[in-house]
Design a protein around this motif. Structure first.
Motif, PDB file in Angstrom:
ATOM      1  N   ASP A   1     -11.274 -17.056 -42.318  1.00 21.54           N
ATOM      2  CA  ASP A   1      -9.981 -16.604 -43.105  1.00 21.54           C
ATOM      3  C   ASP A   1      -9.588 -17.223 -44.298  1.00 21.54           C
ATOM      4  N   ALA A   2      -9.716 -18.203 -43.936  1.00 22.07           N
ATOM      5  CA  ALA A   2      -9.141 -19.757 -44.606  1.00 22.07           C
ATOM      6  C   ALA A   2     -10.157 -20.317 -44.835  1.00 22.07           C
ATOM      7  N   ASP A   3     -11.059 -19.617 -45.100  1.00 20.50           N
ATOM      8  CA  ASP A   3     -12.642 -20.259 -45.690  1.00 20.50           C
ATOM      9  C   ASP A   3     -13.090 -21.613 -44.904  1.00 20.50           C
ATOM     10  N   GLY A   4     -12.519 -22.344 -44.201  1.00 21.42           N
ATOM     11  CA  GLY A   4     -12.528 -23.236 -43.240  1.00 21.42           C
ATOM     12  C   GLY A   4     -13.957 -23.365 -42.567  1.00 21.42           C
ATOM     13  N   THR A   5     -14.712 -24.218 -41.736  1.00 25.18           N
ATOM     14  CA  THR A   5     -15.859 -25.125 -42.180  1.00 25.18           C
ATOM     15  C   THR A   5     -15.888 -24.737 -39.886  1.00 25.18           C
ATOM     16  N   ILE A   6     -16.684 -24.161 -39.306  1.00 27.18           N
ATOM     17  CA  ILE A   6     -16.093 -23.498 -37.853  1.00 27.18           C
ATOM     18  C   ILE A   6     -17.611 -24.417 -37.022  1.00 27.18           C
ATOM     19  N   GLU A   7     -18.320 -25.028 -36.203  1.00 26.02           N
ATOM     20  CA  GLU A   7     -19.112 -25.539 -36.201  1.00 26.02           C
ATOM     21  C   GLU A   7     -19.016 -25.683 -34.313  1.00 26.02           C
ATOM     22  N   LEU A   8     -20.008 -25.693 -33.915  1.00 24.72           N
ATOM     23  CA  LEU A   8     -20.210 -25.607 -32.094  1.00 24.72           C
ATOM     24  C   LEU A   8     -21.751 -26.629 -31.598  1.00 24.72           C
ATOM     25  N   ILE A   9     -21.292 -27.775 -30.954  1.00 28.98           N
ATOM     26  CA  ILE A   9     -22.219 -28.380 -30.533  1.00 28.98           C
ATOM     27  C   ILE A   9     -22.227 -27.522 -28.985  1.00 28.98           C
ATOM     28  N   THR A  10     -23.090 -27.505 -28.379  1.00 32.13           N
ATOM     29  CA  THR A  10     -23.865 -27.134 -26.743  1.00 32.13           C
ATOM     30  C   THR A  10     -25.408 -27.753 -25.582  1.00 32.13           C
ATOM     31  N   ARG A  11     -24.305 -27.668 -24.618  1.00 29.01           N
ATOM     32  CA  ARG A  11     -25.319 -28.347 -24.223  1.00 29.01           C
ATOM     33  C   ARG A  11     -26.130 -26.829 -23.507  1.00 29.01           C
ATOM     34  N   SER A  12     -25.548 -25.608 -23.956  1.00 27.93           N
ATOM     35  CA  SER A  12     -26.055 -24.380 -22.864  1.00 27.93           C
ATOM     36  C   SER A  12     -27.353 -23.459 -23.885  1.00 27.93           C
ATOM     37  N   LEU A  13     -28.110 -24.701 -25.069  1.00 29.45           N
ATOM     38  CA  LEU A  13     -29.109 -24.018 -25.350  1.00 29.45           C
ATOM     39  C   LEU A  13     -30.143 -25.235 -25.358  1.00 29.45           C
ATOM     40  N   GLN A  14     -29.597 -26.512 -24.584  1.00 30.93           N
ATOM     41  CA  GLN A  14     -30.749 -26.816 -24.538  1.00 30.93           C
ATOM     42  C   GLN A  14     -32.305 -26.801 -24.889  1.00 30.93           C
ATOM     43  N   SER A  15     -32.230 -25.946 -23.995  1.00 29.24           N
ATOM     44  CA  SER A  15     -34.114 -25.183 -23.612  1.00 29.24           C
ATOM     45  C   SER A  15     -33.795 -24.292 -24.582  1.00 29.24           C
ATOM     46  N   PHE A  16     -33.613 -24.482 -25.207  1.00 25.81           N
ATOM     47  CA  PHE A  16     -33.629 -22.331 -26.486  1.00 25.81           C
ATOM     48  C   PHE A  16     -34.842 -22.916 -27.407  1.00 25.81           C
ATOM     49  N   GLU A  17     -35.964 -23.929 -27.307  1.00 31.46           N
ATOM     50  CA  GLU A  17     -36.889 -24.056 -28.140  1.00 31.46           C
ATOM     51  C   GLU A  17     -38.045 -23.422 -26.987  1.00 31.46           C
ATOM     52  N   ASN A  18     -38.001 -23.802 -25.810  1.00 31.62           N
ATOM     53  CA  ASN A  18     -39.355 -23.075 -24.300  1.00 31.62           C
ATOM     54  C   ASN A  18     -39.557 -21.448 -24.972  1.00 31.62           C
TER      55      ASN A  18
END
Length: 285
Positions: free
Chosen positions: A149-166
């Motif tokens: 709502d503040a027109d801010g920046t939201i980013e997330l890095i996670t190890r849970s998706l390490q194999s998302f390209e499999n």
């Protein structure tokens, strides 16, 4: 939701300000499909824990239930409960002489982060954690929505998706969490990343405006159990961005450059496990 205590026992525990009761009732309010039960727990929470009024109200706002919001507004007005500015963690972020603080045991990290964001009117929220679950993302949703709502920046890095390209099934994240992440990407402009080279095990939360940053580093992943139940160890670091080195921001930005951006996740690759914590994954494996 399984409980160690009956509903009656939870209500009695709430009457003596039990932290366990608060966490269990909050979880039930957020996850129950029974609107009548949800209202009951929401009202009891507001009345039994008035000092948590701001946090309870913020969670309720994200349920998109106008009747529930009106009910809580009526309760807050009748009992003079503050729902706008939380005072719960005031003693943490008003300690001027301590750049590094150990977060007290029992602190609800999702609520603390939200209070810190409001205190500095944050417009940046970066997260880099090992594991994520929809149960934890829902607890962070009021904060995420505040930054959006503040027109801010939201980013997330996670190890849970390490194999998302499999091509095959992925077994470190459940389907419900994947669906929720896609929702955040589409509706809240979340930038989602994963680090595929080796196992990333850090837990890093970064809230900032143009002048000040709060960095939380410790053991808390994004899960209901990490925020509400586990014995975690976290440290809060306050940084003056105008007069101090931006080493934490530089670390994050360098790390992000080594990660892969995920624009969309194919939820058909994930199992509908209903996981809520790291223990669920360990039991599955």
């Amino acid at each position: 939701m399984s409980k160690l205590y009956s509903n009656v026992a939870l209500m009695k525990l709430a009457s003596i300000q039990s932290q366990y009761a608060y966490r269990e009732m909050l979880s039930f309010m957020l996850t129950s499909e029974d609107r009548k039960e949800r209202y009951k727990y929401a009202v009891k929470l507001m009345m039994a824990y008035p000092h948590n009024g701001s946090s309870i109200y913020s969670y309720a706002m994200e349920l998109n239930d106008d009747r529930l919001i009106q009910t809580l507004n009526d309760v807050a007005k009748k009992f003079n409960i503050q729902t706008e500015i939380s005072e719960k963690y005031k003693e943490i972020f008003e300690v001027k002489d301590e750049r590094v603080q150990l977060i007290p045991k029992g602190t609800i990290i999702s609520e603390l982060l939200f209070d810190l964001a409001k205190e500095i009117k944050a417009n940046t929220f970066y997260m880099a954690v090992g594991f994520i679950f929809s149960s934890g993302l829902k607890l962070l949703y009021p904060l995420i929505n505040y930054i959006y709502d503040a027109d801010g920046t939201i980013e997330l890095i996670t190890r849970s998706l390490q194999s998302f390209e499999n091509e095959g099934r992925n077994n470190k994240i459940d389907k419900g969490t994947v669906i929720f992440l896609n929702k955040l990407i589409d509706e809240i402009n979340l930038s989602l990343f994963t680090y595929t080279d080796i196992f990333y095990h850090g837990k890093f939360y970064y809230l900032a405006n143009d002048e000040k940053a709060y960095i939380l580093i410790g053991s808390s992943n994004i899960s209901k159990t990490a925020f509400l139940g586990n014995y975690e160890l976290d440290t809060l670091i306050t940084v003056d961005l105008k007069n101090e080195k931006k080493q934490f921001l530089y670390w994050y930005e360098e790390f992000r450059q080594q990660c892969k951006l995920i624009s969309h996740l194919d939820d058909t690759k994930y199992e509908n496990f209903k996981w809520e914590s790291e223990l669920d994954i360990l039991l599955y494996v």
